[in-house]
Structures are given as C-alpha cells and as structure tokens.
Design an enzyme around this catalytic site. Sequence first.
Site, short mmCIF file in Angstrom:
data_model
loop_
_atom_site.label_atom_id
_atom_site.label_comp_id
_atom_site.label_asym_id
_atom_site.label_seq_id
_atom_site.Cartn_x
_atom_site.Cartn_y
_atom_site.Cartn_z
N CYS A 2 0.87 -1.17 0.00
CA CYS A 2 0.00 0.00 0.00
C CYS A 2 0.90 1.22 0.00
O CYS A 2 1.63 1.46 0.96
CB CYS A 2 -0.91 0.00 1.23
SG CYS A 2 -1.99 1.45 1.33
N GLU A 102 -4.02 1.22 -5.86
CA GLU A 102 -3.12 0.14 -6.25
C GLU A 102 -3.00 0.17 -7.77
O GLU A 102 -3.90 0.65 -8.46
CB GLU A 102 -3.64 -1.22 -5.77
CG GLU A 102 -2.61 -2.32 -5.77
CD GLU A 102 -1.32 -1.91 -5.08
OE1 GLU A 102 -0.37 -1.53 -5.81
OE2 GLU A 102 -1.25 -1.93 -3.85
#
Length: 248
Positions: A2, A102
């Site tokens: 992340c 992402e």
Amino acid sequence: MCGRFIITTPPQAMRDLFAFREQPNFPPRYNVAPTQPVPIVRMNAGFREFALVRWGLIPSWSKEMPQTLLINARAETIAEKPSFRGAFRHHRCLMPADGFYEWRATPKGPKQPFLIRRRDGGPMAFTAIWDNWMTKDGSEIDTAAIVTTEANATLAPIHHRMPVILDEKDFALWLDPSTPEKELLALLRPAPDDLLIAEPVSTAVNRVANDDASLIAAIDEQTAAALTTPEPPRRKPKPADDRQTDLF
C-alpha cells in the site's frame, strides 16, 4: 503493498468512529504518500489518542535513518522481523483511511491505477504499527507502517498484496497491549471479498503533487486503456537523397 491512500472522512465523524479524545481539524487528502504526516490512533495512558506521524517506520533501535523506506510490514513475518517485531509487540495502532490506490500492470505503457474503497462508502481502519526514533541531535520522530497481507479475490487481479483492514469490533483487541500474540496474528487476514470495490482512475494520481477530488473520479476501462497505452513512436523522416532528382 500500500503506497498511497485517501482520507476524506470529516474530523468529527472520524472522532466518533475511533473514539479518541482529541479534536483534530484536518482537510481531506486525496493522495497521501510515504514520508508525509499521516493520522494514527494509538493507546496512551489507557485512552485512545489521535496523533500525526511520519509514514515510513524507523525502528527505535536504528542508529541511522534506514535507506529503505519501511512503509509496509508483512503480516506473515511481522512477529519475527527485527525492524517490526518490537513495534508489533508494544506499539500497535490504527490508521484511518477512506480508500487506497493500487496499480495493475498493463501489456504496454504505464500501470493502471485503481482506487479501492468499501462498497458501502464508509471509512476503514488499516492495522498499523508505530515507533519512536531519536535523531543524533536529540529530536524525536514518531513513524508508522501499514500491515499488509495477501490480496483477497477482489484485489488479486490488480495486485498480490493489500493492507489489513480491521473490523470495528476488533479495534480494541488490536490496540490492547495485553492481547496475546496468537490472537493478534489471527486478525491479520485479507478483507472479505465483498467488502471492497476497485475502480480505475486517472494516472494523474501518479504525481504526488496532485491532491484533489478529481483523482478519485472513476473512469471506464476503455478510457483507462487509452490513457495507459503509449502512442507508437513516430518515424523519423528519411534524409533527402541528393543523388536523385525529385519527381514532384
């Protein structure tokens, strides 16, 4: 992993959800990046405390700032890795967020960014760890890292890792300094497959300097493909041949 996320929940709503005593006033963020200040909720003297820390963990025992930025801690090894095990045992926290980005690899061109959010539009809590590091001049810096795990079925087509998203009923268990390690590790699992949605967004999020609401606007797959497919290189004109006469 992340590497970018968003925080859009108003301060009072965040205070109600995480039950801390402070009354912070902060603007919405649409492109939070490593090394920037990030909010965490941790225990202090028996109460939940809101704090701003640097995203990128520096272990308290480190003599120098690590060359590798430790923004994520793998759930599978967090209890053993020297960089994380101390914070995992003594300095656990929650990191409020409303979504994260992402990137999915594409056959050609740059990766396609996706915004991942709760299907119901609500805020979420990443499991995280923090630590306090002292510089050579005596200054103290609080830093944090997000705990990650294997991607669930929703995220797997985009990336193989995802942050551990904690259910509200488990907040106290994660923050409690007396929780046994076995119970803590049991919390570090992928989110349910139906909890999240993933939508393609503009590659404008790739630039850290961009931080406004336009970044979270979903785009359709056809537009996304056009934005991430580079134009074919233009052929350079051949040099004129002075040995023959132009017919036209």
